[in-house]
Design an enzyme around this catalytic site. Structure first.
Site, short mmCIF file in Angstrom:
data_model
loop_
_atom_site.label_atom_id
_atom_site.label_comp_id
_atom_site.label_asym_id
_atom_site.label_seq_id
_atom_site.Cartn_x
_atom_site.Cartn_y
_atom_site.Cartn_z
N GLU A 100 15.59 20.93 -22.84
CA GLU A 100 16.45 21.67 -20.84
C GLU A 100 15.37 22.53 -20.20
O GLU A 100 15.90 22.64 -19.46
CB GLU A 100 17.71 21.86 -21.18
CG GLU A 100 18.74 20.96 -21.30
CD GLU A 100 20.23 20.99 -21.49
OE1 GLU A 100 20.18 22.02 -21.92
OE2 GLU A 100 20.48 19.92 -21.86
N VAL A 101 15.01 23.62 -20.94
CA VAL A 101 14.14 24.95 -20.50
C VAL A 101 13.38 24.85 -20.58
O VAL A 101 12.62 24.37 -21.65
CB VAL A 101 15.07 25.60 -20.85
CG1 VAL A 101 13.96 26.92 -19.93
CG2 VAL A 101 16.01 26.03 -20.79
N HIS A 158 10.77 27.46 -26.83
CA HIS A 158 11.50 28.23 -26.74
C HIS A 158 12.45 27.62 -28.55
O HIS A 158 12.12 26.67 -29.22
CB HIS A 158 13.58 28.37 -26.48
CG HIS A 158 13.85 27.19 -25.39
ND1 HIS A 158 13.14 26.59 -24.83
CD2 HIS A 158 14.22 26.83 -26.01
CE1 HIS A 158 13.84 25.56 -24.28
NE2 HIS A 158 14.67 25.61 -25.14
P1 AMP Z 1 16.49 23.11 -24.83
O1 AMP Z 1 17.94 22.03 -25.00
O2 AMP Z 1 16.12 23.17 -26.58
O3 AMP Z 1 15.93 23.99 -23.92
O4 AMP Z 1 18.06 24.52 -25.56
C1 AMP Z 1 18.00 25.12 -24.24
C2 AMP Z 1 18.71 26.97 -24.55
O5 AMP Z 1 18.65 27.83 -23.61
C3 AMP Z 1 21.14 25.49 -24.16
O6 AMP Z 1 21.29 26.31 -25.45
C4 AMP Z 1 20.80 26.78 -23.87
O7 AMP Z 1 22.05 27.51 -24.32
C5 AMP Z 1 19.99 28.43 -23.54
N1 AMP Z 1 20.32 28.47 -21.76
C6 AMP Z 1 19.80 27.92 -20.90
N2 AMP Z 1 20.44 29.34 -20.07
C7 AMP Z 1 20.34 30.57 -20.60
C8 AMP Z 1 20.25 31.64 -20.53
N3 AMP Z 1 20.65 32.54 -18.70
N4 AMP Z 1 20.76 32.73 -21.22
C9 AMP Z 1 20.49 32.47 -22.93
N5 AMP Z 1 20.56 31.04 -23.27
C10 AMP Z 1 20.37 29.64 -21.45
#
Ligand code: AMP
Length: 125
Positions: free
Chosen positions: A105-106, A110
């Site tokens: 998602e980001v 990570h």
């Molecule tokens: P992914 O699906 O692997 O891209 O996971 C993205 C993760 O980022 C999810 O577990 C979210 O809860 C986490 N996340 C999104 N925004 C933030 C933030 N501002 N601080 C910490 N974690 C975040």
């Protein structure tokens, strides 16, 4: 919505903003190569994200383009965070989602570190 793992790096993504200090995070570790902070929506008693300081969209981007020193620094940081949290003896899980099917998602690489309870089978069926 999951991202496209082949998209160009977006400097406005939320983890880029965390790296620049524009939005807060609960930092647990930082060094020359990596930043680690608590996931905002934890899925386990311990759920920390480790991100490289460089501009990499995904594991694919990082593994293809990062210099060896940066890869080593990042991998060591992931291990250090887990070790410092006392997760080695009870065990833990690493996860890096990539692109659409990985449900990333980001768009900044990570690695999730999960621990603090038995984590069950590897994937939901
Ligand atoms: P992914 O699906 O692997 O891209 O996971 C993205 C993760 O980022 C999810 O577990 C979210 O809860 C986490 N996340 C999104 N925004 C933030 C933030 N501002 N601080 C910490 N974690 C975040």
């Amino acid at each position: 919505m999951p991202i496209d793992a082949t998209q160009p790096y977006d400097d406005q993504n939320i983890f880029a903003k965390i790296l620049r200090g524009e939005i807060p995070s609960k930092t647990v570790y930082e060094d020359e190569w990596a930043l680690a902070f608590h996931d905002i929506n934890p899925q386990a008693p311990f759920h920390v994200l480790v991100i490289p300081k460089g501009r990499y969209v995904s594991w694919d981007d990082f593994s293809a383009k990062a210099p060896a020193e940066e890869i080593a620094g990042f991998v060591r940081a992931v291990g250090t965070v887990a070790r410092q949290a006392g997760l080695v003896e009870p065990g833990y899980r690493l996860l890096a989602n990539v692109g659409q099917n990985g449900h990333q998602e980001v768009p900044h690489l990570h690695v999730h570190i999960f621990g603090g309870r038995p984590l069950g089978p590897m994937l939901a069926r």
